[in-house]
Design a protein around this motif. Structure first.
Motif, mmCIF file in Angstrom:
data_model
loop_
_atom_site.group_PDB
_atom_site.id
_atom_site.type_symbol
_atom_site.label_atom_id
_atom_site.label_comp_id
_atom_site.label_asym_id
_atom_site.label_seq_id
_atom_site.Cartn_x
_atom_site.Cartn_y
_atom_site.Cartn_z
ATOM 1 N N ALA A 205 41.838 -53.409 44.953
ATOM 2 C CA ALA A 205 40.386 -53.813 44.678
ATOM 3 C C ALA A 205 39.484 -54.866 44.459
ATOM 4 C CB ALA A 205 40.909 -53.903 42.675
ATOM 5 N N TYR A 206 40.232 -56.081 45.256
ATOM 6 C CA TYR A 206 39.090 -57.546 45.335
ATOM 7 C C TYR A 206 39.384 -58.174 47.166
ATOM 8 C CZ TYR A 206 39.322 -57.736 40.044
ATOM 9 O OH TYR A 206 39.510 -57.988 38.475
ATOM 10 N N ALA A 207 38.546 -56.946 47.689
ATOM 11 C CA ALA A 207 38.681 -56.601 48.807
ATOM 12 C C ALA A 207 38.538 -58.615 49.354
ATOM 13 C CB ALA A 207 37.870 -55.675 49.590
ATOM 14 N N ALA A 208 39.209 -58.627 50.087
ATOM 15 C CA ALA A 208 38.414 -59.953 51.201
ATOM 16 C C ALA A 208 36.929 -60.011 51.974
ATOM 17 C CB ALA A 208 39.077 -60.270 51.982
ATOM 18 N N CYS A 209 36.281 -60.644 51.297
ATOM 19 C CA CYS A 209 34.171 -59.820 51.660
ATOM 20 C C CYS A 209 34.404 -61.726 52.819
ATOM 21 C CB CYS A 209 34.138 -60.098 50.124
ATOM 22 S SG CYS A 209 34.346 -58.585 49.704
ATOM 23 N N PHE B 195 36.462 -67.021 70.968
ATOM 24 C CA PHE B 195 36.996 -66.999 69.517
ATOM 25 C C PHE B 195 38.134 -66.208 69.304
ATOM 26 C CE2 PHE B 195 32.541 -65.398 69.729
ATOM 27 C CZ PHE B 195 32.106 -66.095 68.525
ATOM 28 N N ASN B 196 38.727 -67.434 67.916
ATOM 29 C CA ASN B 196 40.386 -67.085 68.080
ATOM 30 C C ASN B 196 40.419 -65.204 67.165
ATOM 31 O OD1 ASN B 196 39.167 -66.774 65.098
ATOM 32 N ND2 ASN B 196 40.782 -68.242 64.382
ATOM 33 N N THR B 197 38.898 -64.545 67.228
ATOM 34 C CA THR B 197 39.261 -62.989 66.855
ATOM 35 C C THR B 197 38.617 -62.502 67.784
ATOM 36 O OG1 THR B 197 39.914 -60.952 65.259
ATOM 37 C CG2 THR B 197 37.872 -62.865 64.832
ATOM 38 N N LYS B 198 39.370 -61.155 67.768
ATOM 39 C CA LYS B 198 38.636 -60.157 68.793
ATOM 40 C C LYS B 198 37.730 -58.577 68.165
ATOM 41 C CE LYS B 198 38.421 -61.677 72.698
ATOM 42 N NZ LYS B 198 37.462 -62.285 73.439
ATOM 43 N N GLU B 199 38.352 -58.720 66.585
ATOM 44 C CA GLU B 199 37.898 -57.615 65.959
ATOM 45 C C GLU B 199 37.956 -57.975 64.500
ATOM 46 O OE1 GLU B 199 39.110 -52.975 65.878
ATOM 47 O OE2 GLU B 199 40.546 -54.448 64.745
ATOM 48 N N ILE B 200 36.741 -57.633 63.475
ATOM 49 C CA ILE B 200 36.479 -58.328 62.496
ATOM 50 C C ILE B 200 36.327 -56.283 61.636
ATOM 51 C CG2 ILE B 200 35.243 -58.526 60.159
ATOM 52 C CD1 ILE B 200 34.610 -61.553 62.602
ATOM 53 N N VAL B 201 37.571 -56.423 60.077
ATOM 54 C CA VAL B 201 37.207 -54.957 59.861
ATOM 55 C C VAL B 201 35.841 -55.549 58.172
ATOM 56 C CG1 VAL B 201 38.204 -53.535 58.491
ATOM 57 C CG2 VAL B 201 38.792 -53.992 60.558
ATOM 58 N N VAL B 202 35.023 -55.552 57.994
ATOM 59 C CA VAL B 202 34.725 -55.656 56.568
ATOM 60 C C VAL B 202 34.423 -54.630 56.042
ATOM 61 C CG1 VAL B 202 32.566 -55.807 55.640
ATOM 62 C CG2 VAL B 202 32.767 -56.625 57.809
ATOM 63 N N ASP B 203 35.211 -54.724 54.237
ATOM 64 C CA ASP B 203 35.777 -53.452 53.951
ATOM 65 C C ASP B 203 34.395 -52.989 52.709
ATOM 66 O OD1 ASP B 203 35.907 -52.717 51.221
ATOM 67 O OD2 ASP B 203 38.579 -53.115 51.928
ATOM 68 N N TRP C 20 28.300 -65.493 76.094
ATOM 69 C CA TRP C 20 28.326 -63.866 75.778
ATOM 70 C C TRP C 20 29.206 -62.860 76.362
ATOM 71 C CZ3 TRP C 20 25.282 -60.523 78.522
ATOM 72 C CH2 TRP C 20 24.510 -61.384 79.359
ATOM 73 N N ALA C 21 28.982 -63.680 77.927
ATOM 74 C CA ALA C 21 29.928 -62.470 78.316
ATOM 75 C C ALA C 21 31.283 -62.463 78.627
ATOM 76 C CB ALA C 21 29.506 -63.017 79.779
ATOM 77 N N ILE C 22 31.794 -63.285 77.610
ATOM 78 C CA ILE C 22 33.642 -63.444 77.399
ATOM 79 C C ILE C 22 33.586 -63.803 76.419
ATOM 80 C CG2 ILE C 22 34.287 -63.804 79.619
ATOM 81 C CD1 ILE C 22 34.761 -66.921 78.882
ATOM 82 N N MET C 23 32.888 -64.465 75.264
ATOM 83 C CA MET C 23 33.141 -64.280 73.622
ATOM 84 C C MET C 23 32.127 -64.079 72.943
ATOM 85 S SD MET C 23 32.517 -68.987 73.364
ATOM 86 C CE MET C 23 32.709 -68.869 71.350
ATOM 87 N N LYS C 24 33.173 -62.728 72.980
ATOM 88 C CA LYS C 24 32.324 -61.775 71.870
ATOM 89 C C LYS C 24 33.937 -60.673 71.240
ATOM 90 C CE LYS C 24 32.197 -58.711 76.296
ATOM 91 N NZ LYS C 24 30.628 -58.378 76.895
ATOM 92 N N GLY C 25 33.004 -60.112 70.765
ATOM 93 C CA GLY C 25 34.512 -59.132 69.669
ATOM 94 C C GLY C 25 33.803 -57.559 69.436
ATOM 95 N N SER C 26 34.265 -56.913 68.339
ATOM 96 C CA SER C 26 33.460 -56.198 67.549
ATOM 97 C C SER C 26 33.574 -56.525 66.242
ATOM 98 C CB SER C 26 34.471 -54.458 67.800
ATOM 99 O OG SER C 26 35.786 -54.567 67.877
ATOM 100 N N LEU C 27 32.787 -55.658 65.238
ATOM 101 C CA LEU C 27 32.852 -55.632 64.062
ATOM 102 C C LEU C 27 32.552 -54.440 63.740
ATOM 103 C CD1 LEU C 27 31.484 -58.386 61.380
ATOM 104 C CD2 LEU C 27 31.222 -55.870 61.286
ATOM 105 N N LYS C 28 33.492 -53.539 62.947
ATOM 106 C CA LYS C 28 33.455 -51.974 62.175
ATOM 107 C C LYS C 28 33.453 -52.170 59.823
ATOM 108 C CE LYS C 28 38.017 -50.888 62.848
ATOM 109 N NZ LYS C 28 38.984 -50.218 63.692
ATOM 110 N N LEU C 29 32.424 -51.047 59.821
ATOM 111 C CA LEU C 29 32.518 -50.972 58.406
ATOM 112 C C LEU C 29 33.724 -50.185 58.120
ATOM 113 C CD1 LEU C 29 30.968 -51.302 55.586
ATOM 114 C CD2 LEU C 29 29.637 -49.117 56.451
ATOM 115 N N GLY C 30 34.664 -50.983 57.348
ATOM 116 C CA GLY C 30 36.260 -50.580 57.344
ATOM 117 C C GLY C 30 36.196 -49.447 56.268
ATOM 118 N N SER C 31 37.066 -49.032 55.185
ATOM 119 C CA SER C 31 37.333 -47.953 54.185
ATOM 120 C C SER C 31 38.072 -48.560 53.211
ATOM 121 C CB SER C 31 38.158 -46.820 54.319
ATOM 122 O OG SER C 31 39.782 -47.556 54.654
#
Length: 149
Positions: A19-23, A35-43, A138-149
């Motif tokens: 009910a209280y997703a991390a935003c 970067f310390n992450t390669k993927e971010i999921v946005v609720d 930017w050739a190596i410092m990148k990752g993916s972001l997606k809209l989650g459920s």
């Protein structure tokens, strides 16, 4: 309040994360161009999402600056190339570039910056790339972001 009521209250909060997703998310960058992450999921329940960028290295932004830039996958290459041409004075982001959904300022070692964007700008099923637009990064410092459920 008795101990059993306090325990019940505490336990009920343990079941609230949906009910209280991390935003927000904290992304660390370092002197090794990572970067310390390669993927971010946005609720999708978030109205806004905040990226907190921290440069955990020691080098100054003139030699090892980092930012966090978000585009659609299809816009990544063009925005990255034109960002380099925009120069350090523009944080290596072309001014008013419609392809850029959000970006932080350029930071050096020990510094931090944040950016908050409207989640309604994201589309379900669309691929997004986040990257550092500092020249050569930017050739190596990148990752993916997606809209989650």
């Amino acid at each position: 309040m008795s101990g059993k009521y306090i325990a019940a209250a505490v336990l009920s909060f343990a079941f609230l994360p949906a009910a209280y997703a991390a935003c927000d998310v904290t992304v660390e960058s370092n002197d090794a161009m990572q970067f310390n992450t390669k993927e971010i999921v946005v609720d999708k329940s978030c109205k806004e999402f905040t990226v907190n960028l921290k440069h955990v290295g020691k080098l100054p932004k003139a030699s090892m600056g980092h930012n966090w830039v978000l585009t659609k996958d299809s816009d990544f290459q063009g925005a990255a190339n034109e960002g380099v041409a925009a120069g350090a004075a523009n944080d290596y982001v072309k001014p008013n570039d419609a392809r850029v959904i959000a970006h932080t300022k350029l930071i050096g070692g020990g510094e931090a910056d944040s950016v908050t964007f409207d989640v309604s700008k994201l589309e379900a099923g669309q691929g997004y790339t986040f990257f550092c637009s500092f020249p050569g990064h930017w050739a190596i410092m990148k990752g993916s972001l997606k809209l989650g459920s």
